[in-house]
Motif scaffolding. Structure first.
Motif, short mmCIF file in Angstrom:
data_model
loop_
_atom_site.label_atom_id
_atom_site.label_comp_id
_atom_site.label_asym_id
_atom_site.label_seq_id
_atom_site.Cartn_x
_atom_site.Cartn_y
_atom_site.Cartn_z
N LEU A 1 -27.56 -25.08 23.52
CA LEU A 1 -26.11 -25.27 23.35
C LEU A 1 -25.87 -25.87 21.98
O LEU A 1 -26.29 -26.99 21.69
CB LEU A 1 -25.55 -26.19 24.44
N MET A 2 -25.17 -25.14 21.11
CA MET A 2 -24.91 -25.63 19.75
C MET A 2 -23.41 -25.63 19.47
O MET A 2 -22.82 -24.59 19.16
CB MET A 2 -25.63 -24.79 18.71
N PRO A 3 -22.75 -26.79 19.60
CA PRO A 3 -21.34 -26.89 19.18
C PRO A 3 -21.26 -27.01 17.65
O PRO A 3 -22.11 -27.64 17.02
CB PRO A 3 -20.88 -28.18 19.86
N VAL A 4 -20.26 -26.39 17.08
CA VAL A 4 -20.09 -26.38 15.62
C VAL A 4 -18.68 -26.83 15.28
O VAL A 4 -17.71 -26.30 15.84
CB VAL A 4 -20.36 -24.97 15.04
N TYR A 5 -18.58 -27.78 14.35
CA TYR A 5 -17.25 -28.19 13.88
C TYR A 5 -17.35 -28.59 12.42
O TYR A 5 -18.06 -29.55 12.06
CB TYR A 5 -16.71 -29.35 14.71
N ASN A 6 -16.67 -27.85 11.56
CA ASN A 6 -16.62 -28.14 10.12
C ASN A 6 -18.00 -28.36 9.53
O ASN A 6 -18.20 -29.28 8.72
CB ASN A 6 -15.74 -29.38 9.86
N GLU A 7 -18.96 -27.53 9.92
CA GLU A 7 -20.33 -27.71 9.45
C GLU A 7 -20.56 -26.97 8.14
O GLU A 7 -19.91 -25.95 7.84
CB GLU A 7 -21.32 -27.21 10.51
N ASP A 8 -21.48 -27.48 7.35
CA ASP A 8 -21.89 -26.83 6.13
C ASP A 8 -22.65 -25.55 6.47
O ASP A 8 -23.58 -25.58 7.29
CB ASP A 8 -22.80 -27.76 5.32
N THR B 1 -13.29 -21.45 19.81
CA THR B 1 -12.33 -22.03 20.76
C THR B 1 -11.40 -22.99 20.03
O THR B 1 -11.74 -23.49 18.95
CB THR B 1 -13.06 -22.79 21.87
N PRO B 2 -10.23 -23.27 20.58
CA PRO B 2 -9.38 -24.32 20.01
C PRO B 2 -10.12 -25.65 20.02
O PRO B 2 -10.94 -25.91 20.91
CB PRO B 2 -8.16 -24.34 20.94
N ASN B 3 -9.82 -26.48 19.04
CA ASN B 3 -10.54 -27.75 18.92
C ASN B 3 -10.29 -28.64 20.14
O ASN B 3 -9.18 -29.10 20.38
CB ASN B 3 -10.09 -28.48 17.65
N GLY B 4 -11.36 -28.87 20.91
CA GLY B 4 -11.26 -29.71 22.10
C GLY B 4 -12.31 -30.80 22.13
O GLY B 4 -12.36 -31.59 23.06
N GLY B 5 -13.18 -30.82 21.11
CA GLY B 5 -14.23 -31.82 21.07
C GLY B 5 -15.58 -31.24 21.46
O GLY B 5 -15.70 -30.15 22.02
N LYS B 6 -16.62 -32.01 21.14
CA LYS B 6 -18.00 -31.55 21.35
C LYS B 6 -18.28 -31.23 22.81
O LYS B 6 -18.94 -30.24 23.13
CB LYS B 6 -18.96 -32.63 20.84
#
Length: 553
Positions: free
Chosen positions: A86-93, A150-155
């Motif tokens: 499981l790899m969540p991604v948010y604003n990653e390089d 997905t819409p931003n809902g957190g990790k």
């Protein structure tokens, strides 16, 4: 390719014994040098003895912690476990994200599935090229994958979206979007699950960017040592309290059964967005043992700026305060985890009281100023425990560089006794602030193209023929293999190397590959299917894997 392993050497143990002995001698010397009266000496002796006994107990425990070894019997036990990353991604390089995804395909045991969830990143357009490359590379390797936005809902919500895509998984491996697995990380982190009572396994996190600047070096030293000292002591009794975000593994039912609670945690009327790893560990503690596997190593980007570090550490301490309340409330008293947690807080309080007593009470109330030689005690203890840092051998760093970092232990001690100590208590006082706090305005650590090429090198040449589409060449860089984009005809689930990187059995060394069978471009031949057998990559001593898909896309 980034790789690392733990080297358990008698030299490290001998060095700890010597430095520990010197520390004890220094402490006794300090007490004598103070020339206090009998009452003061008695007070100091009690304080010193209490600290020494606590450190001694911790030392015994973490030296009892041993990685679970993969034997032929254990390999047979684990052969049928289905794993999903499981790899969540948010604003990653994009560079760090690709580095991590690439590491999944370089494993001695491939994952069955990888589920990437872009949690409403502001730089999704920058990640699109990585997505196209990944979907083709995963397909070629036979790894089932999904990439959702997905819409931003957190990790937590991003992880839950991945969980719902893997109803057949037996083990979930959680990671961060900047996680880069060592080549045997998956194989190693699954090994402790041979014990039915083990519910979760933590990996060891080291810094990808550990030589970027002094802060990155100190952070790597402090964080690695704390894992191999504090957490190893907890693991010896099956009571790890917090798993690592960059690499941890859980029996799948831990997440599935607690998903609603996980997504809806509330503290003092506010939803909790952080401390996800510690909550998953708490769920696992309620069911059985939580351990650490020191041989399962992951590289992760550490803060390079003080502002980033402070925000990250404050988030950890706020989460620690909330989680401490939950542990005292929900952990059974008969579990080692309850008592390890209690002892840990007692140790923190005693250390704080001793510091205040020695530096404030003794000088002001009794006129006894501590000598300057007292400073050597924490430094020597730090160097002794920091020898565990030197037991991690990295493929990208010479030992002299690691020794140079180890010698910086006094800086780490000063940081721990000043900045981190006050940030801990500030985090406790402000624990109602439950926001994430980092990466809100984009990636805070980035990887340049030159750095990525230095860390990964060229992807080993696989035994397939052509790769259709320009995206792979654009994002993988020169020297990477090309493979066919067409859907192949698979050889069936009985393919011997389906989960072991082309090896004939789970216990065979990675470089033992079956003799090539008949092969032609038409595709219906031999046990390897249309692309022929895997080939040995002498540079990395690893089989470049091709595995037939066991699942449909």
């Amino acid at each position: 390719m980034l790789a690392a392993h733990q080297h358990r050497s008698s030299t490290v143990l001998f060095g700890f014994v010597v430095l520990g002995g010197v520390t004890v001698w220094t402490g006794l010397h300090v007490i004598r040098a103070m020339e206090y009266d009998a009452e003061a000496k008695s007070r100091l002796s009690i304080v010193w003895s209490t600290i020494f006994l606590a450190v001694l107990l911790q030392t015994v425990l973490y030296h009892l912690d041993r990685p679970r070894r993969l034997t032929p019997r254990i390999a047979r036990q684990l052969a049928d476990l289905r794993t999903a990353i499981l790899m969540p991604v948010y604003n990653e390089d994009p560079g760090l994200l690709k580095l991590g995804l690439e590491s999944f395909l370089r494993q001695t045991r491939l994952p069955d599935a990888v589920h990437v969830v872009d949690d409403g990143s502001k730089n999704s357009a920058d990640l699109e090229g990585v997505r196209r490359w990944w979907e083709q590379a995963a397909r070629a390797a036979g790894v089932r994958t999904t990439w959702q936005r997905t819409p931003n809902g957190g990790k937590r919500h991003a992880q839950a979206a991945g969980v719902r895509q893997a109803p057949d998984a037996d083990v979930f491996i959680t990671c961060d979007s900047d996680s880069c697995f060592a080549p045997n990380a998956i194989e190693e982190i699954l090994t402790p699950f041979a014990r039915p009572r083990v519910q979760s396994v933590a990996g060891i996190v080291v810094a990808t960017n550990n030589r970027k600047n002094v802060l990155a070096r100190i952070t790597d030293l402090w964080f690695t040592t704390s894992q191999l000292v504090d957490r190893s002591g907890q693991s010896a009794v099956g009571a790890v309290t917090v798993n690592s975000g960059p690499l941890a593994a859980y029996r799948a039912d831990i997440l599935r059964d607690n998903l609603d609670s996980y997504l809806n945690e509330v503290f003092l009327g506010r939803p909790v967005m952080f401390s996800d790893d510690s909550l998953l560990t708490l769920y696992a503690q309620e069911r059985g043992l939580t351990v650490q596997q020191p041989s399962a190593i992951v590289f992760s980007a550490m803060p390079e700026k003080w502002s980033h570090f402070v925000r990250m550490y404050l988030r950890w301490m706020r989460g620690s305060a909330i989680r401490s309340i939950w542990r005292m409330r929900y952990l059974p008293v008969n579990r080692p985890a309850f008592w390890m947690h209690l002892v840990r807080w007692i140790q923190v309080l005693i250390t704080q009281m001793v510091l205040v007593w020695m530096l404030v009470v003794e000088p002001l109330a009794y006129g006894n100023r501590p000598p300057a030689s007292m400073l050597w005690i924490p430094f020597l203890m730090g160097w002794a425990q920091g020898l565990r840092y030197l037991s991690i051998i990295r493929s990208d760093e010479r030992i002299r560089s690691r020794i140079a970092t180890w010698l910086m232990m006094p800086l780490a001690i000063v940081m721990a006794w000043t900045l981190l100590r006050w940030l801990r208590w500030w985090g406790v006082l402000t624990c109602r602030k439950t926001g994430w706090g980092t990466r809100e305005n984009g990636a805070e650590v980035s990887l340049s193209g030159a750095e990525a090429e230095q860390l990964t090198g060229a992807v080993p040449v696989h035994a397939y023929e052509r790769y259709a589409g320009p995206e792979f060449e654009e994002y993988a860089g020169p020297g990477h293999a090309e493979v066919d984009d067409a859907s192949p005809e698979y050889a069936g689930a009985e393919y011997a190397g389906a989960r072991y990187g082309g090896r004939p059995s789970p216990t065979a060394p990675p470089w033992e590959v079956p003799a090539p069978g008949p092969y032609d471009a038409s595709g219906s031949n031999g046990p390897y299917g249309p692309y022929g057998p895997p080939v040995r990559d002498d540079e990395t001593m690893r089989i470049p894997q091709y595995r037939p898909m066991a699942h449909s896309w």
